[in-house]
Write a protein that holds these residues in place. Structure first.
Motif, PDB file in Angstrom:
ATOM      1  N   GLN A  92      52.152  -2.722   6.365  1.00  0.00           N
ATOM      2  CA  GLN A  92      51.416  -4.212   7.526  1.00  0.00           C
ATOM      3  C   GLN A  92      50.441  -4.248   8.267  1.00  0.00           C
ATOM      4  O   GLN A  92      50.351  -2.094   8.520  1.00  0.00           O
ATOM      5  N   GLY A  93      48.987  -4.624   7.619  1.00  0.00           N
ATOM      6  CA  GLY A  93      48.048  -3.731   8.238  1.00  0.00           C
ATOM      7  C   GLY A  93      47.461  -3.383   7.636  1.00  0.00           C
ATOM      8  O   GLY A  93      47.740  -2.666   6.685  1.00  0.00           O
ATOM      9  N   ALA A  94      46.254  -3.750   7.831  1.00  0.00           N
ATOM     10  CA  ALA A  94      44.088  -3.466   6.855  1.00  0.00           C
ATOM     11  C   ALA A  94      44.612  -1.763   7.215  1.00  0.00           C
ATOM     12  O   ALA A  94      44.828  -1.368   8.411  1.00  0.00           O
ATOM     13  N   PRO A  95      44.045  -1.497   6.097  1.00  0.00           N
ATOM     14  CA  PRO A  95      44.260   0.542   6.443  1.00  0.00           C
ATOM     15  C   PRO A  95      43.061   0.448   7.431  1.00  0.00           C
ATOM     16  O   PRO A  95      42.270  -0.019   8.010  1.00  0.00           O
ATOM     17  N   LYS A  96      43.235   1.857   7.594  1.00  0.00           N
ATOM     18  CA  LYS A  96      41.769   2.400   9.100  1.00  0.00           C
ATOM     19  C   LYS A  96      41.096   3.720   9.060  1.00  0.00           C
ATOM     20  O   LYS A  96      42.174   4.257   8.886  1.00  0.00           O
ATOM     21  N   LEU A  97      39.847   3.599   8.993  1.00  0.00           N
ATOM     22  CA  LEU A  97      39.198   5.150   8.850  1.00  0.00           C
ATOM     23  C   LEU A  97      39.695   5.425  10.824  1.00  0.00           C
ATOM     24  O   LEU A  97      39.170   4.881  11.887  1.00  0.00           O
TER      25      LEU A  97
END
Length: 229
Positions: A92-97
């Motif tokens: 759940q939630g956007a991918p993160k760099l």
């Protein structure tokens, strides 16, 4: 600002765009992620600790090191390229760099990394991702101490009878670790690896943001007790 991502792909798995080799000024190595997931290469103890936290986060489904190369121009207009340390993907939630840095890093304190971080933020936003700089302040917390303690138990085989007894007891509500072990009487010591192994595999919920003790309250997981860093 022109951004030109370069992602090398083999089969269905994204491969690092920059290989991590031998490091003579830091520590390089690999962190097994478990559950059939690929091992992640790291090049500092802080990156190792960050990867370990992701392994114990139930919301994390993937961790890739050196995931993309971002081209940009620095403040002087010179062409540069930047490879963030990790890409984290979540249930759940956007991918993160993620860029992992010590808060005392001279370049971070001097502000000379602002243009590359701005490029990474734009690159991430264009894809519906996020970008974060994560330091030891976020990583080296009581949670890290807990997962370091739990790691040796993660792959220990649970004794079925002990596991069934623990699950049955928790169906009526939470119990302390000590209370659960007390049910086993003289088998208490034998049941302990099964108990902590269940916590390590997220089969039982514990508040990992507080130091684990025998007084820690354990319960059956609801949906997901993971936490993104």
């Amino acid at each position: 600002m022109n951004l030109f991502p370069v992602v090398q792909v083999r089969g269905n798995c994204a491969m690092p765009v920059r290989r991590i080799g031998l490091c003579y000024r830091s520590v390089s190595g690999c962190v097994p992620m478990g559950d059939g997931r690929r091992t992640v290469a790291v090049e500092s103890t802080l990156e190792r600790d960050f990867a370990l936290l992701q392994r114990f986060d139930g919301n994390v489904v993937g961790l890739e090191e050196q995931p993309v190369r971002i081209s940009y121009r620095d403040d002087a207009g010179a062409k540069r390229s930047y490879v963030p340390d990790f890409l984290v993907t979540y249930r759940q939630g956007a991918p993160k760099l993620v860029e992992v840095k010590f808060s005392t890093d001279p370049a971070l304190l001097a502000g000379t990394l602002k243009s590359r971080f701005a490029a990474a933020s734009t690159f991430a936003a264009d894809r519906g991702w996020r970008f974060s700089v994560v330091t030891e302040i976020h990583i080296r917390t009581p949670r890290l101490g807990n997962v370091t303690f739990l790691l040796p138990f993660r792959d220990r085989t649970a004794i079925p009878a002990f596991k069934a007894t623990i699950l049955m007891a928790l169906r009526s509500g939470g119990h302390s670790a000590e209370g659960l072990l007390d049910m086993f009487g003289t088998d208490r010591a034998s049941a302990l690896p099964t108990l902590w192994g269940m916590v390590a595999r997220l089969e039982l919920h514990a508040d990992l943001d507080r130091p684990l003790t025998m007084r820690s309250q354990l319960s059956l997981p609801e949906v997901d007790h993971g936490r993104a860093v």
